[in-house]
Design an enzyme around this catalytic site. Sequence first.
Site, PDB file in Angstrom:
ATOM      1  N   ILE A  91      44.445  39.947  34.053  1.00  0.00           N
ATOM      2  CA  ILE A  91      45.806  38.762  33.425  1.00  0.00           C
ATOM      3  C   ILE A  91      45.439  37.475  33.125  1.00  0.00           C
ATOM      4  CG2 ILE A  91      47.699  38.545  35.296  1.00  0.00           C
ATOM      5  CD1 ILE A  91      46.013  39.554  37.808  1.00  0.00           C
ATOM      6  N   CYS A  92      46.686  37.044  32.184  1.00  0.00           N
ATOM      7  CA  CYS A  92      46.534  36.018  32.393  1.00  0.00           C
ATOM      8  C   CYS A  92      47.664  35.526  31.694  1.00  0.00           C
ATOM      9  CB  CYS A  92      45.816  36.236  30.216  1.00  0.00           C
ATOM     10  SG  CYS A  92      46.560  36.984  28.877  1.00  0.00           S
ATOM     11  N   GLY A  93      48.620  35.296  31.160  1.00  0.00           N
ATOM     12  CA  GLY A  93      49.797  34.174  31.108  1.00  0.00           C
ATOM     13  C   GLY A  93      50.612  35.332  30.838  1.00  0.00           C
TER      14      GLY A  93
END
Length: 156
Positions: free
Chosen positions: A65-67
Amino acid sequence: MRVGIATDHGGFGLKEALVAQLRAAGHEVVDFGAHGLSPGDDYPEFVIPLAQAVVAGQVDRGVAICGSGVGASVCANKVPGVRACLIHDHFSARQGVEDDHMNILCMGGRTVGPAVAWDLVQAFLTAEFSRAERHLRRLGKVAALDAERHAPQPQR
């Protein structure tokens, strides 16, 4: 199932929620970080170790997960043997495993809410690779590209 999970600050809250849900569902979770909310961290610090663990068989599957999920996907796919995809829908979370042997699910902490994220993770983890001849053939072609890309280049 032994599930690895990684995020930077952009997905920290979502990761924390998913870790709790995964453990409550009986999965063993390996948390590659971030272990605190730090706006200056960078997703490769966490996603690369996750991707390496997936390839090494230290975890069965991974969640990155990232932005937006885009950077995590790009980063994870740089590790040979990883088949990571940015997923936003239930069908693709399941089909990505069944047809394409996806081993890392990527999501955006700023684009996917916790209920949808949990649905995607469940679909991803319960799906099984079909091993259909056409899918094996296609994956063989992809693996050949990966091998070519990582082959030593002749000196000039």
